[in-house]
Design a protein around this motif. Structure first.
Motif, PDB file in Angstrom:
ATOM      1  N   TYR A 274       0.127  -1.369   0.088  1.00 37.44           N
ATOM      2  CA  TYR A 274      -0.163   0.384   0.480  1.00 37.44           C
ATOM      3  C   TYR A 274       0.807   0.671  -0.151  1.00 37.44           C
ATOM      4  CZ  TYR A 274      -3.418   3.457   1.687  1.00 37.44           C
ATOM      5  OH  TYR A 274      -4.171   4.364   1.306  1.00 37.44           O
ATOM      6  N   VAL A 275       2.212   0.802   1.050  1.00 38.36           N
ATOM      7  CA  VAL A 275       2.790   2.181   0.844  1.00 38.36           C
ATOM      8  C   VAL A 275       3.677   2.603  -0.826  1.00 38.36           C
ATOM      9  CG1 VAL A 275       4.839   3.215   1.732  1.00 38.36           C
ATOM     10  CG2 VAL A 275       3.283   2.163   3.543  1.00 38.36           C
ATOM     11  N   LYS A 276       4.193   1.636  -1.049  1.00 42.05           N
ATOM     12  CA  LYS A 276       4.533   1.731  -2.050  1.00 42.05           C
ATOM     13  C   LYS A 276       3.044   2.525  -3.360  1.00 42.05           C
ATOM     14  CE  LYS A 276       7.745  -1.261  -4.257  1.00 42.05           C
ATOM     15  NZ  LYS A 276       8.708  -2.159  -4.558  1.00 42.05           N
ATOM     16  N   LEU A 277       2.064   1.789  -3.439  1.00 43.99           N
ATOM     17  CA  LEU A 277       1.358   2.121  -3.995  1.00 43.99           C
ATOM     18  C   LEU A 277       0.735   3.423  -3.577  1.00 43.99           C
ATOM     19  CD1 LEU A 277      -0.876  -0.587  -4.469  1.00 43.99           C
ATOM     20  CD2 LEU A 277       0.347  -0.043  -6.381  1.00 43.99           C
ATOM     21  N   ALA A 278       0.580   4.327  -2.882  1.00 47.72           N
ATOM     22  CA  ALA A 278       0.733   5.825  -2.167  1.00 47.72           C
ATOM     23  C   ALA A 278       1.797   6.791  -3.403  1.00 47.72           C
ATOM     24  CB  ALA A 278       0.793   5.559  -0.760  1.00 47.72           C
ATOM     25  N   MET A 279       3.408   6.232  -2.825  1.00 51.98           N
ATOM     26  CA  MET A 279       3.933   6.998  -3.422  1.00 51.98           C
ATOM     27  C   MET A 279       4.487   6.737  -4.010  1.00 51.98           C
ATOM     28  SD  MET A 279       5.688   7.994  -0.344  1.00 51.98           S
ATOM     29  CE  MET A 279       7.618   8.917  -1.005  1.00 51.98           C
ATOM     30  N   ARG A 280       3.855   6.553  -5.142  1.00 56.34           N
ATOM     31  CA  ARG A 280       3.441   6.325  -6.679  1.00 56.34           C
ATOM     32  C   ARG A 280       2.345   7.224  -6.991  1.00 56.34           C
ATOM     33  NH1 ARG A 280       3.214   0.617  -9.081  1.00 56.34           N
ATOM     34  NH2 ARG A 280       5.779   0.368  -7.949  1.00 56.34           N
ATOM     35  N   ASN A 281       1.442   6.979  -6.628  1.00 57.04           N
ATOM     36  CA  ASN A 281       0.230   8.216  -6.696  1.00 57.04           C
ATOM     37  C   ASN A 281       0.728   9.161  -6.531  1.00 57.04           C
ATOM     38  OD1 ASN A 281      -1.579   8.757  -7.920  1.00 57.04           O
ATOM     39  ND2 ASN A 281      -2.697   7.868  -5.948  1.00 57.04           N
ATOM     40  N   MET A 282       1.227   9.616  -5.115  1.00 63.04           N
ATOM     41  CA  MET A 282       1.582  11.303  -5.084  1.00 63.04           C
ATOM     42  C   MET A 282       2.605  11.978  -6.198  1.00 63.04           C
ATOM     43  SD  MET A 282       2.147  11.136  -0.760  1.00 63.04           S
ATOM     44  CE  MET A 282       3.830  11.677  -0.808  1.00 63.04           C
ATOM     45  N   VAL A 283       4.187  10.611  -7.012  1.00 63.72           N
ATOM     46  CA  VAL A 283       4.452  10.895  -7.398  1.00 63.72           C
ATOM     47  C   VAL A 283       4.010  11.374  -9.046  1.00 63.72           C
ATOM     48  CG1 VAL A 283       6.392  10.479  -8.711  1.00 63.72           C
ATOM     49  CG2 VAL A 283       6.435   9.975  -6.569  1.00 63.72           C
ATOM     50  N   ARG A 284       2.461  11.069  -9.364  1.00 63.92           N
ATOM     51  CA  ARG A 284       2.431  11.141 -10.343  1.00 63.92           C
ATOM     52  C   ARG A 284       1.760  12.230 -10.363  1.00 63.92           C
ATOM     53  NH1 ARG A 284      -0.255   5.891 -11.669  1.00 63.92           N
ATOM     54  NH2 ARG A 284       1.103   4.958 -11.244  1.00 63.92           N
ATOM     55  N   LYS A 285       0.470  12.762  -8.965  1.00 68.13           N
ATOM     56  CA  LYS A 285      -0.142  13.152  -8.956  1.00 68.13           C
ATOM     57  C   LYS A 285       0.448  14.193  -7.927  1.00 68.13           C
ATOM     58  CE  LYS A 285      -3.508  10.607 -10.124  1.00 68.13           C
ATOM     59  NZ  LYS A 285      -5.233  10.303  -9.328  1.00 68.13           N
ATOM     60  N   ARG A 286       1.582  15.265  -7.965  1.00 67.45           N
ATOM     61  CA  ARG A 286       2.008  16.130  -7.473  1.00 67.45           C
ATOM     62  C   ARG A 286       1.892  16.736  -6.709  1.00 67.45           C
ATOM     63  NH1 ARG A 286       8.390  16.647  -7.446  1.00 67.45           N
ATOM     64  NH2 ARG A 286       7.920  14.444  -9.221  1.00 67.45           N
ATOM     65  N   GLY A 287       1.330  18.037  -8.055  1.00 65.43           N
ATOM     66  CA  GLY A 287       0.349  19.150  -7.036  1.00 65.43           C
ATOM     67  C   GLY A 287      -0.419  18.809  -6.435  1.00 65.43           C
ATOM     68  N   LYS A 288      -1.253  18.125  -7.252  1.00 68.48           N
ATOM     69  CA  LYS A 288      -2.420  18.045  -6.212  1.00 68.48           C
ATOM     70  C   LYS A 288      -2.615  17.024  -4.732  1.00 68.48           C
ATOM     71  CE  LYS A 288      -6.449  16.286  -8.016  1.00 68.48           C
ATOM     72  NZ  LYS A 288      -7.315  14.686  -8.275  1.00 68.48           N
ATOM     73  N   SER A 289      -1.460  17.014  -4.363  1.00 70.22           N
ATOM     74  CA  SER A 289      -0.475  16.009  -3.348  1.00 70.22           C
ATOM     75  C   SER A 289      -0.297  17.116  -2.313  1.00 70.22           C
ATOM     76  CB  SER A 289      -0.304  14.944  -3.549  1.00 70.22           C
ATOM     77  OG  SER A 289      -0.198  14.155  -4.171  1.00 70.22           O
ATOM     78  N   ILE A 290       0.522  17.990  -2.731  1.00 70.96           N
ATOM     79  CA  ILE A 290       1.260  19.568  -2.498  1.00 70.96           C
ATOM     80  C   ILE A 290       0.082  20.162  -1.677  1.00 70.96           C
ATOM     81  CG2 ILE A 290       2.103  21.236  -2.365  1.00 70.96           C
ATOM     82  CD1 ILE A 290       4.278  19.080  -4.178  1.00 70.96           C
ATOM     83  N   PHE A 291      -0.984  20.093  -2.961  1.00 75.08           N
ATOM     84  CA  PHE A 291      -2.444  21.028  -2.044  1.00 75.08           C
ATOM     85  C   PHE A 291      -3.151  20.464  -1.044  1.00 75.08           C
ATOM     86  CE2 PHE A 291      -7.135  21.977  -3.155  1.00 75.08           C
ATOM     87  CZ  PHE A 291      -6.979  23.166  -3.136  1.00 75.08           C
ATOM     88  N   HIS A 292      -3.701  19.182  -1.563  1.00 72.13           N
ATOM     89  CA  HIS A 292      -3.879  18.288  -0.178  1.00 72.13           C
ATOM     90  C   HIS A 292      -3.575  18.448   1.226  1.00 72.13           C
ATOM     91  CE1 HIS A 292      -6.729  16.186  -2.901  1.00 72.13           C
ATOM     92  NE2 HIS A 292      -7.101  17.246  -3.144  1.00 72.13           N
ATOM     93  N   PHE A 293      -1.993  17.915   1.335  1.00 72.68           N
ATOM     94  CA  PHE A 293      -1.092  18.412   2.400  1.00 72.68           C
ATOM     95  C   PHE A 293      -0.937  19.551   2.858  1.00 72.68           C
ATOM     96  CE2 PHE A 293       3.229  19.076   4.152  1.00 72.68           C
ATOM     97  CZ  PHE A 293       2.831  18.496   5.368  1.00 72.68           C
ATOM     98  N   ALA A 294      -1.378  20.968   1.510  1.00 78.48           N
ATOM     99  CA  ALA A 294      -1.366  21.894   2.647  1.00 78.48           C
ATOM    100  C   ALA A 294      -2.720  22.487   3.435  1.00 78.48           C
ATOM    101  CB  ALA A 294      -0.887  23.322   1.566  1.00 78.48           C
ATOM    102  N   LEU A 295      -3.735  21.616   2.759  1.00 78.51           N
ATOM    103  CA  LEU A 295      -4.894  21.732   3.341  1.00 78.51           C
ATOM    104  C   LEU A 295      -5.349  21.404   4.401  1.00 78.51           C
ATOM    105  CD1 LEU A 295      -7.754  22.207   0.434  1.00 78.51           C
ATOM    106  CD2 LEU A 295      -7.122  23.704   1.531  1.00 78.51           C
ATOM    107  N   THR A 296      -4.673  20.523   4.934  1.00 83.21           N
ATOM    108  CA  THR A 296      -4.898  19.119   5.701  1.00 83.21           C
ATOM    109  C   THR A 296      -4.223  20.296   6.942  1.00 83.21           C
ATOM    110  OG1 THR A 296      -5.163  17.806   4.721  1.00 83.21           O
ATOM    111  CG2 THR A 296      -4.290  17.304   7.019  1.00 83.21           C
TER     112      THR A 296
END
Length: 58
Positions: free
Chosen positions: A20-42
Motif C-alpha cells: 500500500y505504501v509503495k502504491l501511495a508513493m507512486r500515486n503521490m509522484v504522479r499527482k504531485r500538485g494535487k498531493s501538495i495542495f491536499h497536504f497544505a489544506l490539511t
C-alpha cells in the motif's frame, strides 16, 4: 451439462502485489500538485483547529 459448480480460475503470478505504501508513493509522484495542495489544506486546517481550540480554552 455437469452438476459440479464452476469455480473461478485465479491467476497466480510469481511477483508479489505492491504494498500500500509503495502504491501511495507512486500515486503521490504522479499527482504531485494535487498531493501538495491536499497536504497544505490539511496542515492549515489542523493549525486553524488548534488555534481556535487554544483561543476558546484560554
Amino acid at each position: 451439462m455437469s452438476d459440479t459448480p464452476e469455480t473461478p480460475v485465479t491467476e497466480t503470478s510469481q511477483e508479489p502485489k505492491p504494498s500500500y505504501v509503495k502504491l501511495a508513493m507512486r500515486n503521490m509522484v504522479r499527482k504531485r500538485g494535487k498531493s501538495i495542495f491536499h497536504f497544505a489544506l490539511t496542515t492549515i486546517g489542523l493549525l486553524g483547529t488548534l488555534v481556535v481550540l487554544s483561543y476558546l480554552t484560554r
